[in-house]
Design an enzyme around this catalytic site. Structure first.
Site, mmCIF file in Angstrom:
data_model
loop_
_atom_site.group_PDB
_atom_site.id
_atom_site.type_symbol
_atom_site.label_atom_id
_atom_site.label_comp_id
_atom_site.label_asym_id
_atom_site.label_seq_id
_atom_site.Cartn_x
_atom_site.Cartn_y
_atom_site.Cartn_z
ATOM 1 N N TYR A 115 48.260 -9.693 -9.807
ATOM 2 C CA TYR A 115 48.778 -8.330 -9.686
ATOM 3 C C TYR A 115 49.899 -8.345 -8.642
ATOM 4 C CZ TYR A 115 44.145 -7.526 -11.730
ATOM 5 O OH TYR A 115 43.009 -7.588 -12.518
ATOM 6 N N GLN A 122 54.382 -0.262 -1.537
ATOM 7 C CA GLN A 122 53.509 0.437 -0.595
ATOM 8 C C GLN A 122 54.267 1.598 0.050
ATOM 9 O OE1 GLN A 122 50.341 0.094 -0.018
ATOM 10 N NE2 GLN A 122 49.897 -1.784 -1.138
ATOM 11 N N CYS A 171 42.375 -1.065 -2.764
ATOM 12 C CA CYS A 171 42.730 0.313 -2.422
ATOM 13 C C CYS A 171 41.633 1.295 -2.807
ATOM 14 C CB CYS A 171 44.050 0.710 -3.067
ATOM 15 S SG CYS A 171 44.075 0.612 -4.871
ATOM 16 N N GLU A 191 51.714 -10.697 -13.223
ATOM 17 C CA GLU A 191 51.913 -9.245 -13.162
ATOM 18 C C GLU A 191 52.098 -8.704 -14.582
ATOM 19 O OE1 GLU A 191 52.291 -5.494 -12.620
ATOM 20 O OE2 GLU A 191 51.848 -6.743 -10.865
ATOM 21 N N ASP A 229 45.548 -8.287 -5.689
ATOM 22 C CA ASP A 229 45.805 -6.927 -5.225
ATOM 23 C C ASP A 229 45.791 -5.996 -6.433
ATOM 24 O OD1 ASP A 229 46.586 -4.652 -3.901
ATOM 25 O OD2 ASP A 229 48.632 -5.319 -3.480
#
Length: 428
Positions: free
Chosen positions: A292, A263, A386, A316, A359
């Site tokens: 994720y 981030q 997002c 992931e 995410d």
């Protein structure tokens, strides 16, 4: 300007023409909606998405994308005739009309930026998920005091032909030289990357962790020695940074590749971690999926939350992130890390999950992943999003599987831009 307006009004406008527009509501993507009636048009007029403006304003706008068959046109406001009370002087004019991307809301007062993003989140949920919800969007600590500037711990630039660093013009491959980038943190600004000359065409990435760890600069993904002014060829050249995340009395340490994902807002990791843990509630002894999972931002706090009697299954697809996650979670035996496509890995897991955290990237999770998550029967799903449109679409998919939107909160992780993060809670 006046002659351009008359030329546009005389017939069908073309890209480059300047037209007068009354600005309507905000829309997803950093623009507002206006209508332009052209010659022979008896209807409500052509939809035009206009950047650098605000609802209720009257502006002169330069058309940037037109076409008789296009479903909508695009334009940049170049002169404000009647201004909104929410308009302020931009702290970054280089991101204004015709400029670089990345600061499209810099002309909007900070609290109005958050109201803009709240409206977009609500509109997307209404339109795509058929859910009516007022979504608050919260500022992150320190942003109001800094005027929405200095929050980026990561920045990326391209060198033009003359070796000056810049960024791409909005919706273009053209590189525009920039003299300043006020969204960068103080630590990044102190590197004086924009004041140097570089080899034409290279990409320069810089990372300066929020906790004060030494910055890393990469040139075309290779570690760069700023003092010597050249790429560091040593195999042990520093290409990763240490990040620390503190929530309440707890703190977690991470190793993250400088070229990997983390981030970018200095307060985002702690803010999102606190939001996710709060949304999950007590998960002691539970089985929680972390989808994720990246370098393990949520994996480590989740491992501590479930304790030794619980388990965290992290999935992931990016090999570099998986490598970092293995290092970060090496001392937590309750973590099982799976490398691969999320939908494919979920399909082979079987069993049941008590809760799921996901995410996904900007495109969202998608129907296949939602179906696979639902098949595991979690009581609660915490979705970190997002992109408002992708979130709304996936909320609709979850509703088909019996999961209702219990709560959704926005976080202004990207001041001066249209981007917004949201944490949604879905309950079975």
């Amino acid at each position: 300007m006046g002659s351009e307006r008359r030329a546009a009004a005389a017939g069908q406008p073309f890209a480059g023409d300047v037209v007068e527009l009354e600005i309507g509501p905000v829309a997803h993507g950093g623009h507002c909606v206006a209508r332009l009636r052209t010659a022979g048009d008896d209807g409500p007029g052509r939809v035009v998405f206009v950047r650098h403006t605000l609802p209720g304003e009257r502006v002169l706008a330069r058309l940037t994308d037109t076409g008789s068959t296009a479903s909508f046109w695009r334009a940049d406001a170049v002169e404000v005739l009647d201004a909104s009370p929410d308009r302020v002087e931009s702290p970054w004019p280089e991101s204004g009309p015709g400029g670089v991307g990345g600061g499209e809301l810099a002309h909007v007062r900070l609290d109005a930026q958050r109201a803009w993003k709240s409206a977009v989140l609500g509109e997307q949920l209404h339109r795509l998920a058929k859910v009516d919800r007022d979504v608050p969007v919260h500022a992150l600590p320190g942003d109001d005091e800094r005027g929405g500037l200095g929050w980026r711990t990561r920045a990326s630039f391209l060198a033009d032909r003359e070796g000056r660093l810049g960024m791409r013009r909005f919706r273009s491959h053209d590189v525009l030289h920039v003299e300043r980038m006020p969204l960068m943190s103080d630590a990044l600004a102190e590197l004086d990357l924009l004041g140097r000359r570089w080899t034409g065409g290279v990409r320069v990435d810089a990372v300066a962790p929020a906790d004060g760890d030494q910055p890393v600069v990469l040139v075309d993904d290779q570690p760069f020695d700023l003092r010597r002014g050249k790429v560091d060829p040593r195999p042990n050249a520093r290409s990763a940074v240490r990040e620390r995340v503190r929530v309440g009395e707890r703190e977690w340490a991470y190793r993250v590749a400088a070229a990997g994902f983390w981030q970018v807002h200095r307060e985002a990791p702690a803010t999102l971690t606190g939001a996710v843990l709060g949304a999950l509630g007590d998960v002691g002894g539970a089985t929680v999926l972390d989808l994720y999972s990246g370098a393990g931002l949520f994996t480590l706090p989740l491992a501590d939350a479930v304790g030794e009697q619980g388990s965290v299954v992290a999935v992931e697809g990016d090999a570099r992130a998986v490598k970092d996650a293995r290092r970060n979670a090496h001392d937590r035996p309750q973590v099982a890390l799976h490398a691969g496509d999320v939908a494919a890995v979920l399909g082979g897991l079987g069993g049941r999950a008590d809760a799921v955290v996901l995410d996904p990237p900007r495109v969202g999770a998608g129907r296949d992943v939602v179906r696979a998550v639902s098949a595991l029967g979690p009581d609660r799903v915490v979705y970190v999003a997002c992109d408002p449109a992708a979130l709304a679409r996936d909320v609709a998919y979850f509703a088909e599987d019996g999961y209702a939107l219990a709560d959704v909160t926005g976080y202004d992780l990207f001041p001066m831009t249209h981007h917004v993060e949201a944490v949604a809670v879905l309950q079975r």
